[in-house]
Design an enzyme around this catalytic site. Structure first.
Site, PDB file in Angstrom:
ATOM      1  N   CYS A   1      15.906  13.998 -18.635  1.00  0.00           N
ATOM      2  CA  CYS A   1      15.724  12.547 -18.582  1.00  0.00           C
ATOM      3  C   CYS A   1      16.492  12.026 -17.383  1.00  0.00           C
ATOM      4  CB  CYS A   1      16.282  11.929 -19.867  1.00  0.00           C
ATOM      5  SG  CYS A   1      16.093  10.130 -19.966  1.00  0.00           S
TER       6      CYS A   1
ATOM      7  N   CYS B   1      21.997   7.489 -19.716  1.00  0.00           N
ATOM      8  CA  CYS B   1      22.813   6.723 -20.668  1.00  0.00           C
ATOM      9  C   CYS B   1      24.123   7.471 -20.928  1.00  0.00           C
ATOM     10  CB  CYS B   1      22.054   6.509 -21.976  1.00  0.00           C
ATOM     11  SG  CYS B   1      20.556   5.529 -21.756  1.00  0.00           S
TER      12      CYS B   1
ATOM     13  N   CYS C   1      20.333  13.629 -29.642  1.00  0.00           N
ATOM     14  CA  CYS C   1      19.350  13.852 -28.575  1.00  0.00           C
ATOM     15  C   CYS C   1      19.837  14.824 -27.524  1.00  0.00           C
ATOM     16  CB  CYS C   1      19.099  12.549 -27.829  1.00  0.00           C
ATOM     17  SG  CYS C   1      18.274  11.348 -28.787  1.00  0.00           S
TER      18      CYS C   1
ATOM     19  N   CYS D   1      10.351  14.000 -34.900  1.00  0.00           N
ATOM     20  CA  CYS D   1      10.835  13.350 -33.687  1.00  0.00           C
ATOM     21  C   CYS D   1      10.554  14.285 -32.517  1.00  0.00           C
ATOM     22  CB  CYS D   1      12.335  13.118 -33.848  1.00  0.00           C
ATOM     23  SG  CYS D   1      13.149  12.582 -32.342  1.00  0.00           S
TER      24      CYS D   1
ATOM     25  N   CYS E   1      24.460   9.885 -24.101  1.00  0.00           N
ATOM     26  CA  CYS E   1      23.313  10.709 -24.495  1.00  0.00           C
ATOM     27  C   CYS E   1      23.327  12.047 -23.761  1.00  0.00           C
ATOM     28  CB  CYS E   1      22.028   9.945 -24.199  1.00  0.00           C
ATOM     29  SG  CYS E   1      20.536  10.878 -24.561  1.00  0.00           S
TER      30      CYS E   1
ATOM     31  N   GLU F   1      13.153  20.020 -27.369  1.00  0.00           N
ATOM     32  CA  GLU F   1      13.524  20.058 -28.779  1.00  0.00           C
ATOM     33  C   GLU F   1      12.793  18.997 -29.589  1.00  0.00           C
ATOM     34  OE1 GLU F   1      17.721  19.430 -27.464  1.00  0.00           O
ATOM     35  OE2 GLU F   1      17.726  18.078 -29.176  1.00  0.00           O
TER      36      GLU F   1
HETATM   37  N1  SAH Z   1      14.716   7.238 -23.937  1.00  0.00           N
HETATM   38  C1  SAH Z   1      14.378   6.611 -25.174  1.00  0.00           C
HETATM   39  C2  SAH Z   1      14.173   7.553 -26.342  1.00  0.00           C
HETATM   40  C3  SAH Z   1      15.097   8.717 -26.534  1.00  0.00           C
HETATM   41  S1  SAH Z   1      16.649   8.520 -27.287  1.00  0.00           S
HETATM   42  C4  SAH Z   1      15.375   5.548 -25.501  1.00  0.00           C
HETATM   43  O1  SAH Z   1      16.341   5.381 -24.782  1.00  0.00           O
HETATM   44  O2  SAH Z   1      15.168   4.833 -26.474  1.00  0.00           O
HETATM   45  C5  SAH Z   1      16.438   7.967 -28.927  1.00  0.00           C
HETATM   46  C6  SAH Z   1      17.616   7.096 -29.377  1.00  0.00           C
HETATM   47  O3  SAH Z   1      18.810   7.854 -29.586  1.00  0.00           O
HETATM   48  C7  SAH Z   1      17.964   6.027 -28.356  1.00  0.00           C
HETATM   49  O4  SAH Z   1      18.215   4.811 -28.996  1.00  0.00           O
HETATM   50  C8  SAH Z   1      19.227   6.591 -27.740  1.00  0.00           C
HETATM   51  O5  SAH Z   1      19.962   5.600 -27.112  1.00  0.00           O
HETATM   52  C9  SAH Z   1      19.893   7.219 -28.939  1.00  0.00           C
HETATM   53  N2  SAH Z   1      20.937   8.181 -28.639  1.00  0.00           N
HETATM   54  C10 SAH Z   1      21.051   9.013 -27.580  1.00  0.00           C
HETATM   55  N3  SAH Z   1      22.178   9.741 -27.650  1.00  0.00           N
HETATM   56  C11 SAH Z   1      22.794   9.372 -28.774  1.00  0.00           C
HETATM   57  C12 SAH Z   1      24.009   9.766 -29.394  1.00  0.00           C
HETATM   58  N4  SAH Z   1      24.812  10.667 -28.843  1.00  0.00           N
HETATM   59  N5  SAH Z   1      24.314   9.178 -30.552  1.00  0.00           N
HETATM   60  C13 SAH Z   1      23.507   8.248 -31.126  1.00  0.00           C
HETATM   61  N6  SAH Z   1      22.358   7.848 -30.599  1.00  0.00           N
HETATM   62  C14 SAH Z   1      22.004   8.388 -29.427  1.00  0.00           C
END
Ligand code: SAH
Length: 350
Positions: free
Chosen positions: A112, A116, A333, A105, A119, A92
């Site tokens: 991944c 986290c 994301c 973006c 996420c 996406e």
């Molecule tokens: N793997 C990389 C880039 C992808 S995520 C990273 O961790 O930075 C891009 C951003 O969105 C990251 O800061 C991630 O922590 C955040 N993110 C992921 N899921 C989210 C959610 N449900 N709400 C808000 N931010 C989120």
């Protein structure tokens, strides 16, 4: 097997084309077709002889990135896209309009493996890395679909870009190179959860891109609860790598911090954040967490988020509370891809 022609840098393509017995200027023409005119088939390259086009077609391929789905926000025009890759995997991308231009973006991996806890991208694990041309392909497809010049690119979609380091680097070079779309490195942001050795490597490249560090917790303990990657590197090590990036490139780090109600949005969290960010020349981006169906996490209400931000500001932290774009579409994301895979499974179950 045919070779992926969009994955060559300008210099590499020159070597390739000369090896075919062609003159150097041919490489320039072909590169321009691929990375400026965004051709999707060798037959479009009308300033090459038919014979050369035929030979290119035998040895190389231009991998397709095909639109499967588009969601448009009625609130702000943000568009989220689902693209299909040549092997059927889906990724996406998001298209956003800001005052300063169009920002997209893009994803760096299919799935991944960082896991986290807030996420959606990590839920199904990692499927595979994206090639440089598949990252470029998302930008090119968006530029063609929307018909407006893209000014900013953020690698903040699905995937951990520094977990796909070599491909990311090639992508950045082609995207910002003068013979391609020539997007200014200062208008490119790469976001990482903090893969420390790769942050040092990237710093040594001396690119002018912005590095964003997903912080989300201001102490090692907090961070570990939200991000398994923190088991591999202590917060202090991550911050030292950020300092090194700033020293090497002169580019300020952007720290990203998803505000999660009751988890990392207390006055104590704000104090800890001030403690680590105050001595640094950086920017903090607060993002109210996007609810993900699989997790029970709540956004702080708008007033609390604003108080949190104001408190940090009072202490001299350079902070923004991110305007939420696309709140009415699968904004977070990995959510669109997940809901797509989900419907597919449901259909298969019928
Ligand atoms: N793997 C990389 C880039 C992808 S995520 C990273 O961790 O930075 C891009 C951003 O969105 C990251 O800061 C991630 O922590 C955040 N993110 C992921 N899921 C989210 C959610 N449900 N709400 C808000 N931010 C989120």
């Amino acid at each position: 097997m045919k070779k992926d022609i969009c994955a060559y840098t300008y210099e590499q393509l020159q070597t390739e084309i000369q090896a075919l017995g062609e003159q150097r200027f041919r490489a320039k023409q072909i590169y321009e077709w691929l990375h400026v005119r965004l051709a999707e088939d060798f037959s479009e390259m009308t300033n090459l002889s038919k014979e050369l086009r035929g030979r290119l077609n035998e040895q190389y391929e231009i991998l397709p990135v095909v639109m499967l789905e588009k969601q448009e926000s009625r609130l702000d025009g943000t568009c989220k896209f689902l693209f299909r890759l040549h092997d059927g995997h889906v990724v996406e991308s998001v298209w956003m309009r800001y005052d300063y231009g169009i920002s997209v973006c893009i994803s760096s991996q299919v799935g991944c493996r960082m896991g986290c806890r807030f996420c959606a991208s990590g839920i199904g694990g990692l499927e595979r890395n994206l090639s440089p041309s598949e990252m470029l392909g998302q930008v090119y497809r968006l530029q063609k679909l929307m018909g407006e010049r893209i000014s900013n690119v953020v690698v903040m979609g699905t995937g951990e870009p520094l977990d796909n380091y070599d491909n990311l680097l090639t992508f950045l070079k082609i995207l910002s190179g003068e013979h391609g779309l020539h997007i200014s490195q200062r208008s490119i942001t790469v976001s990482t959860c903090g893969i420390v050795p790769k942050m040092y490597e990237l710093a040594k490249e001396h690119l002018q891109i912005t590095l964003a560090l997903s912080l989300h917790g201001a102490t090692q303990e907090k961070r570990k609860r939200l991000m398994p990657v923190a088991n591999a590197w202590e917060l202090e090590e991550v911050l030292a790598a950020c300092d090194d990036y700033f020293r090497e490139t002169g580019r300020r780090i952007t720290f990203e911090y998803s505000l999660i109600h009751g988890v990392n949005d207390t006055p104590e969290d704000a104090r800890e954040l001030i403690r680590i960010l105050k001595p640094r020349n950086c920017h903090l981006n607060l993002i109210p967490v996007n609810a993900v169906k699989e997790y029970h996490l709540k956004q702080p209400d708008r007033k609390n988020a604003r108080n949190f931000k104001n408190h940090l500001e009072k202490y001299g932290i350079n902070v923004t509370l991110r305007r939420e774009l696309g709140a009415d579409i699968d904004g977070a994301c990995g959510q669109l891809r997940r809901s797509f895979l989900h419907t597919q499974t449901e259909e298969a179950d019928l």
